[in-house]
Design a protein around this motif. Structure first.
Motif, PDB file in Angstrom:
ATOM      1  N   ILE A  67       0.851  -1.175   0.000  1.00  0.00           N
ATOM      2  CA  ILE A  67       0.000   0.000   0.000  1.00  0.00           C
ATOM      3  C   ILE A  67       0.890   1.229   0.000  1.00  0.00           C
ATOM      4  O   ILE A  67       1.832   1.323   0.784  1.00  0.00           O
ATOM      5  N   LYS A  68       0.596   2.176  -0.893  1.00  0.00           N
ATOM      6  CA  LYS A  68       1.400   3.388  -0.963  1.00  0.00           C
ATOM      7  C   LYS A  68       1.223   4.198   0.319  1.00  0.00           C
ATOM      8  O   LYS A  68       0.124   4.354   0.819  1.00  0.00           O
ATOM      9  N   GLN A  69       2.328   4.692   0.845  1.00  0.00           N
ATOM     10  CA  GLN A  69       2.309   5.519   2.037  1.00  0.00           C
ATOM     11  C   GLN A  69       3.139   6.767   1.791  1.00  0.00           C
ATOM     12  O   GLN A  69       4.197   6.699   1.174  1.00  0.00           O
ATOM     13  N   GLY A  70       2.652   7.860   2.280  1.00  0.00           N
ATOM     14  CA  GLY A  70       3.404   9.100   2.201  1.00  0.00           C
ATOM     15  C   GLY A  70       4.459   9.163   3.292  1.00  0.00           C
ATOM     16  O   GLY A  70       4.520   8.313   4.192  1.00  0.00           O
ATOM     17  N   HIS A  71       5.285  10.185   3.214  1.00  0.00           N
ATOM     18  CA  HIS A  71       6.363  10.362   4.190  1.00  0.00           C
ATOM     19  C   HIS A  71       5.806  10.507   5.607  1.00  0.00           C
ATOM     20  O   HIS A  71       6.330   9.911   6.552  1.00  0.00           O
ATOM     21  N   LEU A  72       4.736  11.268   5.756  1.00  0.00           N
ATOM     22  CA  LEU A  72       4.145  11.482   7.071  1.00  0.00           C
ATOM     23  C   LEU A  72       3.600  10.181   7.658  1.00  0.00           C
ATOM     24  O   LEU A  72       3.768   9.902   8.847  1.00  0.00           O
ATOM     25  N   LYS A  74       4.656   7.116   7.064  1.00  0.00           N
ATOM     26  CA  LYS A  74       5.789   6.283   7.479  1.00  0.00           C
ATOM     27  C   LYS A  74       6.384   6.781   8.792  1.00  0.00           C
ATOM     28  O   LYS A  74       6.723   5.998   9.674  1.00  0.00           O
ATOM     29  N   MET A  75       6.487   8.108   8.930  1.00  0.00           N
ATOM     30  CA  MET A  75       7.052   8.684  10.143  1.00  0.00           C
ATOM     31  C   MET A  75       6.149   8.395  11.349  1.00  0.00           C
ATOM     32  O   MET A  75       6.641   8.018  12.419  1.00  0.00           O
ATOM     33  N   ILE A  76       4.843   8.524  11.176  1.00  0.00           N
ATOM     34  CA  ILE A  76       3.911   8.245  12.278  1.00  0.00           C
ATOM     35  C   ILE A  76       3.975   6.778  12.670  1.00  0.00           C
ATOM     36  O   ILE A  76       3.936   6.443  13.856  1.00  0.00           O
ATOM     37  N   ASP A  77       4.093   5.881  11.681  1.00  0.00           N
ATOM     38  CA  ASP A  77       4.226   4.454  11.997  1.00  0.00           C
ATOM     39  C   ASP A  77       5.472   4.195  12.843  1.00  0.00           C
ATOM     40  O   ASP A  77       5.428   3.432  13.816  1.00  0.00           O
ATOM     41  N   GLN A  78       6.584   4.825  12.502  1.00  0.00           N
ATOM     42  CA  GLN A  78       7.816   4.644  13.274  1.00  0.00           C
ATOM     43  C   GLN A  78       7.669   5.207  14.680  1.00  0.00           C
ATOM     44  O   GLN A  78       8.153   4.608  15.649  1.00  0.00           O
ATOM     45  N   ILE A  79       7.000   6.342  14.818  1.00  0.00           N
ATOM     46  CA  ILE A  79       6.796   6.941  16.139  1.00  0.00           C
ATOM     47  C   ILE A  79       5.927   6.042  17.000  1.00  0.00           C
ATOM     48  O   ILE A  79       6.208   5.830  18.184  1.00  0.00           O
ATOM     49  N   VAL A  80       4.869   5.481  16.427  1.00  0.00           N
ATOM     50  CA  VAL A  80       3.979   4.586  17.184  1.00  0.00           C
ATOM     51  C   VAL A  80       4.729   3.357  17.649  1.00  0.00           C
ATOM     52  O   VAL A  80       4.598   2.915  18.798  1.00  0.00           O
ATOM     53  N   ILE A  81       5.562   2.793  16.783  1.00  0.00           N
ATOM     54  CA  ILE A  81       6.361   1.618  17.182  1.00  0.00           C
ATOM     55  C   ILE A  81       7.324   1.999  18.291  1.00  0.00           C
ATOM     56  O   ILE A  81       7.478   1.269  19.273  1.00  0.00           O
TER      57      ILE A  81
END
Length: 85
Positions: A67-72, A74-81
């Protein structure tokens, strides 16, 4: 009620049951992803096909496995992890 998801972008058949009445739906009543509604003061909307069942994604000759993801996103996913650790 409508047809099963398919890749035929130029056709659509369905029916809307509202307040005991049935209204026929065809391709003239369908807005595909990316369309813009203009010159109207109001509009009712109903999602018919979403995600991988959408006509445009089913019509794609080279389906994507991700699924295409924007930069924001991806960044939110990393922050949540990071926060969950």
């Amino acid at each position: 009620m409508c047809e099963a998801p398919n890749n035929a972008v130029g056709q659509f058949h369905g029916a809307l049951l509202w307040s005991g009445q049935s209204y026929a739906l065809d391709i003239g009543h369908l807005l595909l992803r990316g369309c813009t509604v203009r010159n109207t003061s109001w509009c009712y909307g109903l999602v018919v096909f979403a995600g991988r069942d959408s006509k445009l994604l089913m019509n794609d000759p080279a389906p994507q496995s991700f699924i295409k993801q924007g930069h924001l996103d991806k960044m939110i996913d990393q922050i949540v992890i990071w926060v969950r650790l």
